[in-house]
Design a protein around this motif. Sequence first.
Motif, mmCIF file in Angstrom:
data_model
loop_
_atom_site.group_PDB
_atom_site.id
_atom_site.type_symbol
_atom_site.label_atom_id
_atom_site.label_comp_id
_atom_site.label_asym_id
_atom_site.label_seq_id
_atom_site.Cartn_x
_atom_site.Cartn_y
_atom_site.Cartn_z
ATOM 1 N N THR A 29 46.552 34.393 38.269
ATOM 2 C CA THR A 29 47.415 34.055 39.397
ATOM 3 C C THR A 29 48.791 33.610 38.913
ATOM 4 O O THR A 29 48.973 33.215 37.767
ATOM 5 N N LYS A 50 48.085 35.987 44.333
ATOM 6 C CA LYS A 50 46.859 36.515 43.737
ATOM 7 C C LYS A 50 46.238 37.548 44.651
ATOM 8 O O LYS A 50 46.597 37.648 45.831
ATOM 9 N N LYS A 51 45.300 38.306 44.089
ATOM 10 C CA LYS A 51 44.598 39.335 44.825
ATOM 11 C C LYS A 51 43.233 39.466 44.173
ATOM 12 O O LYS A 51 43.123 39.282 42.963
ATOM 13 N N GLU A 52 42.234 39.771 44.986
ATOM 14 C CA GLU A 52 40.901 39.880 44.425
ATOM 15 C C GLU A 52 40.834 40.952 43.349
ATOM 16 O O GLU A 52 40.095 40.834 42.379
ATOM 17 N N SER A 53 41.640 42.021 43.539
ATOM 18 C CA SER A 53 41.597 43.139 42.598
ATOM 19 C C SER A 53 42.327 42.831 41.292
ATOM 20 O O SER A 53 42.191 43.560 40.319
ATOM 21 N N ILE A 54 43.096 41.761 41.284
ATOM 22 C CA ILE A 54 43.805 41.391 40.051
ATOM 23 C C ILE A 54 42.955 40.395 39.282
ATOM 24 O O ILE A 54 42.782 39.249 39.695
ATOM 25 N N ILE A 55 42.407 40.860 38.153
ATOM 26 C CA ILE A 55 41.495 39.991 37.411
ATOM 27 C C ILE A 55 42.019 39.675 36.008
ATOM 28 O O ILE A 55 41.438 38.885 35.288
ATOM 29 N N TYR A 91 51.381 41.512 33.378
ATOM 30 C CA TYR A 91 49.937 41.238 33.265
ATOM 31 C C TYR A 91 49.290 41.919 32.061
ATOM 32 O O TYR A 91 49.844 42.857 31.490
ATOM 33 N N ASP A 145 46.782 43.837 32.199
ATOM 34 C CA ASP A 145 46.299 45.184 32.512
ATOM 35 C C ASP A 145 47.440 46.207 32.436
ATOM 36 O O ASP A 145 47.352 47.284 33.027
ATOM 37 N N ASN A 154 53.287 43.322 38.449
ATOM 38 C CA ASN A 154 53.137 43.181 39.899
ATOM 39 C C ASN A 154 54.393 42.530 40.445
ATOM 40 O O ASN A 154 54.877 41.539 39.906
ATOM 41 N N ARG A 198 51.935 41.560 47.684
ATOM 42 C CA ARG A 198 52.463 42.344 46.576
ATOM 43 C C ARG A 198 53.308 43.473 47.142
ATOM 44 O O ARG A 198 52.852 44.255 47.973
#
Lengths: 76, 355
Positions: free
Chosen positions: B264, B280-285, B304, B306, B310, B319
Amino acid sequence: MSLEARMNKFQEGLQQQRKLVEQLRLEAAVPRVRVSECIEDIMKYCEQHTSEDVLINGFLRPGDNPYKEKGGCNIL
Amino acid sequence: MATEALKVDGTQDSIEVLQREAEELKKRLEEEKAKLKDVDMCKAASKVDPVTNFTMKQRRHLKGHLGKVLCMDWSTDKRRIVSSSQDGKMLVWEAFTTNKEHAVTMPTTWVMACAYGPSGSCVACGGLDNKCTIYPLSTDDTDISSKKKAVATHTSYLSCCTFTCSDNQLLTGSGDSTCALWDVESGQLIQSFHGHAGDVMSIDLSPSETGNLFVSGGCDKTAMVWDMRFGECVQVFEGHESDINNVRFYPSGDAFATASDDATCCLFDLRADREANCYKKESIIFGCNSVDFSISGRLLFGGYNDHTVNVWDVLKGNRVTILYAHENRVSCLGVSPDGTALCTGSWDNTLKIWA
């Protein structure tokens, strides 16, 4: 552990605890503003500066972008 | 003996009293801060027009590092970039042409921190050497290493550094969990800042005119605001569930953003003394390594693990877009001082400029 060493340790712990309480007292004394008021100010700042934010608006003319690839045709 | 034992008991008692007071103060602080959260930022901003017509794209690709890029900084002339890498090199780039103007080989690998001097005539860097070294940039002499000057020394790695308003003072953060302010000319320590319970990862100076505040974030999951004049921590911000990797002041100086390993980014407001929004987003881990604001403070860029950047709407909390930026984690990023471009650095050994 000797009594003296234990005393020193107590003193050290006491000192640390005093420091923590002092820090917390300082924090407790900080004047605070409601979140709504702060957000209002942040929104105002954005609004006032959005027109000059080229990462949002892009350039008025694409040619003004210093990073635009040069080349192609030039209009004389 | 008996009197000594009594004294010991007395000390224990007062420790308990202090502990009780600390607990009470903590509880009161939490309650007070909770009371101030009278509105949700995303809801408050629901009437604001959304950000549309997002046109940023990749414009330059800076290749030359032989290892992970770990840090970058813009010069105040908006044209040049300094970057440092795991390969032990620091490079100075001309952003428009992508030419490398200077290259310095450091004594150790993992050069984790670099910064441009406000005058544009020097750069500072350091890392696993526990030092911050200043290199004057001259155009006539190609070997700038001969004029280097070690200014700061920590007892662990240097994680971040920045000049204050002039080339004369340097602020550093370190794995030894302290920050420190140094006089560049004499190399002497002016003030040290103790308070973090873990490695300091990032520091940022307040842009406000009084200019005495800076924020630090670290592996103790907390961000701290300091008064540079007195070496005093004036505010502590908690809430992240993992390391804070980067901190950056909001352009107005009223708030700052954090990037954390907990995937986050948060916006903390100084006057509310608490979190104002969380991105934050659930898909962002994956963890976030670096953040910066666009010049109006409306956009928040997060780099990030990944490999993506973002782009968040600071007000609405959504986002705006994803930049598929690199082929490995995005380790650092920064918006140019005039707000016209974003530079990203990555573990794929390259930097990119977006505009």
